[in-house]
Design a protein around this motif. Structure first.
Motif, short mmCIF file in Angstrom:
data_model
loop_
_atom_site.label_atom_id
_atom_site.label_comp_id
_atom_site.label_asym_id
_atom_site.label_seq_id
_atom_site.Cartn_x
_atom_site.Cartn_y
_atom_site.Cartn_z
N MET A 1 57.56 37.96 57.53
CA MET A 1 58.08 39.25 58.05
C MET A 1 57.52 40.40 57.23
N MET A 2 57.14 41.49 57.92
CA MET A 2 56.63 42.68 57.24
C MET A 2 57.72 43.28 56.34
N ASP A 3 57.27 43.96 55.25
CA ASP A 3 58.25 44.73 54.51
C ASP A 3 58.58 45.98 55.33
N LYS A 4 59.66 46.65 54.94
CA LYS A 4 60.18 47.75 55.76
C LYS A 4 59.21 48.92 55.87
N GLU A 5 58.52 49.25 54.77
CA GLU A 5 57.57 50.36 54.81
C GLU A 5 56.43 50.08 55.78
N THR A 6 55.93 48.84 55.73
CA THR A 6 54.84 48.45 56.63
C THR A 6 55.30 48.46 58.08
N LEU A 7 56.55 48.09 58.28
CA LEU A 7 57.12 48.07 59.62
C LEU A 7 57.17 49.49 60.20
N ILE A 8 57.62 50.44 59.39
CA ILE A 8 57.68 51.84 59.84
C ILE A 8 56.28 52.37 60.11
N THR A 25 64.00 47.44 65.77
CA THR A 25 65.17 47.89 66.53
C THR A 25 66.46 47.37 65.92
N ASN A 26 66.44 46.12 65.50
CA ASN A 26 67.62 45.51 64.88
C ASN A 26 67.96 46.18 63.56
N LEU A 27 66.93 46.50 62.77
CA LEU A 27 67.15 47.17 61.49
C LEU A 27 67.73 48.56 61.69
N LEU A 28 67.25 49.26 62.70
CA LEU A 28 67.77 50.60 62.99
C LEU A 28 69.25 50.56 63.34
N GLU A 29 69.67 49.44 63.93
CA GLU A 29 71.07 49.31 64.35
C GLU A 29 71.97 48.81 63.23
N THR A 30 71.40 48.10 62.25
CA THR A 30 72.23 47.43 61.24
C THR A 30 72.02 47.91 59.81
N ASP A 31 70.91 48.59 59.54
CA ASP A 31 70.57 48.98 58.16
C ASP A 31 70.55 50.51 58.07
N LYS A 32 71.61 51.08 57.51
CA LYS A 32 71.73 52.54 57.45
C LYS A 32 70.63 53.17 56.60
N GLU A 33 70.30 52.52 55.49
CA GLU A 33 69.25 53.06 54.61
C GLU A 33 67.89 53.05 55.32
N PHE A 34 67.61 51.97 56.04
CA PHE A 34 66.35 51.88 56.79
C PHE A 34 66.32 52.94 57.89
N LYS A 35 67.43 53.12 58.58
CA LYS A 35 67.49 54.12 59.64
C LYS A 35 67.25 55.52 59.09
N ALA A 36 67.84 55.82 57.91
CA ALA A 36 67.65 57.13 57.30
C ALA A 36 66.18 57.35 56.95
N GLN A 37 65.53 56.33 56.41
CA GLN A 37 64.11 56.44 56.06
C GLN A 37 63.25 56.63 57.31
N PHE A 38 63.57 55.88 58.35
CA PHE A 38 62.84 55.98 59.62
C PHE A 38 62.97 57.39 60.21
N GLU A 39 64.18 57.93 60.21
CA GLU A 39 64.41 59.27 60.75
C GLU A 39 63.70 60.33 59.91
#
Length: 247
Positions: A1-8, A25-39
């Motif tokens: 699985m890709m790391d989160k930075e690579t995924l973004i 999509t799953n991370l955006l729904e379940t991981d608040k820190e990941f969602k904040a970084q993505f936004e």
């Protein structure tokens, strides 16, 4: 699985597989820190793209003005289509246009650095009666006599005068003593003080000047999240750091 930075990064490059997209999509729904970084990344790219779009709109307006009142020859239409095509490409790849704007860390520092003004002490010219350390320090600071500014600020009581360490750090930056400046700005940027956000901006510049791009980028992200000082400049500088060429 890709790391989160690579995924973004893969999302914005359009290179994610169906499985990777499902994971994102799953991370955006379940991981608040990941969602904040993505936004944050989304907002940053949007800001850069909007800025580039305005630049290209202005280019088109100037081109139209040059031909105003004249018969438009065939070359006009060729050039207009070429500009329109360029605008479309730049909008689609807005993030990548910064590649040509990115310079060395020294060049970026020179572009973004501006000495903080003296907002603490009004120097009345011709009034020599006040021979206080404060006057001497700010006179030297305004004259860019950083050696004496450092000398006088260091004699002042920083516990009573909260601005002292901030302006002392500015004097050290003027003298290109980056280590001393960083040692002063680091705690200031993390305190709930008058100059906390200002200290964070200058700390990022000091880190940049010392070729600590990754650390400077994190400092800029925190400053942008605060949103109360140099936000636009911080967004622009962060974008350039994100695409600076590797050594």
């Amino acid at each position: 699985m890709m790391d989160k930075e690579t995924l973004i990064q893969g999302y914005f490059e359009g290179s994610l597989s169906a499985e990777d997209q499902r994971i994102l999509t799953n991370l955006l729904e379940t991981d608040k820190e990941f969602k904040a970084q993505f936004e944050f990344e989304t907002d940053l790219r949007a800001a850069v793209t909007d800025e580039q779009r305005e630049v290209n709109k202005e280019k088109l307006r100037r081109f139209e003005a040059d031909l105003s009142g004249k018969k438009k020859p065939e070359i006009y239409w060729k050039k207009a289509w070429a500009i329109a095509a360029s605008v479309a490409v730049l909008i689609a790849l807005g993030w990548l246009v910064l590649l040509n704007q990115t310079g060395t860390t020294d060049q970026l520092y020179a572009t973004y650095f501006e000495k903080y003004p003296n907002t603490e002490y009004t120097i009345t010219r011709g009034d020599a009666s006040d021979g206080s350390l404060k006057r001497k320090a700010f006179e030297a600071y305004e004259a860019e006599d950083y050696e004496n500014a450092i000398l006088f600020f260091r004699q002042m009581d920083a516990t009573d005068e909260t601005y002292v360490p901030f302006y002392l750090a500015q004097a050290y930056m003027g003298a290109e003593d980056w280590d001393e400046a960083e040692d002063l700005l680091n705690p200031l940027s993390r305190e709930n003080s008058k100059y906390a956000s200002e200290a964070m901006w200058y700390l990022a510049l000091v880190e940049l000047r010392q070729d600590e791009e990754a650390i400077a980028a994190e400092t800029l992200k925190t400053l942008i999240a605060r949103g109360d000082y140099k936000k636009n400049e911080a967004v622009d500088l962060l974008a350039q750091l994100a695409h600076s060429p590797e050594e």
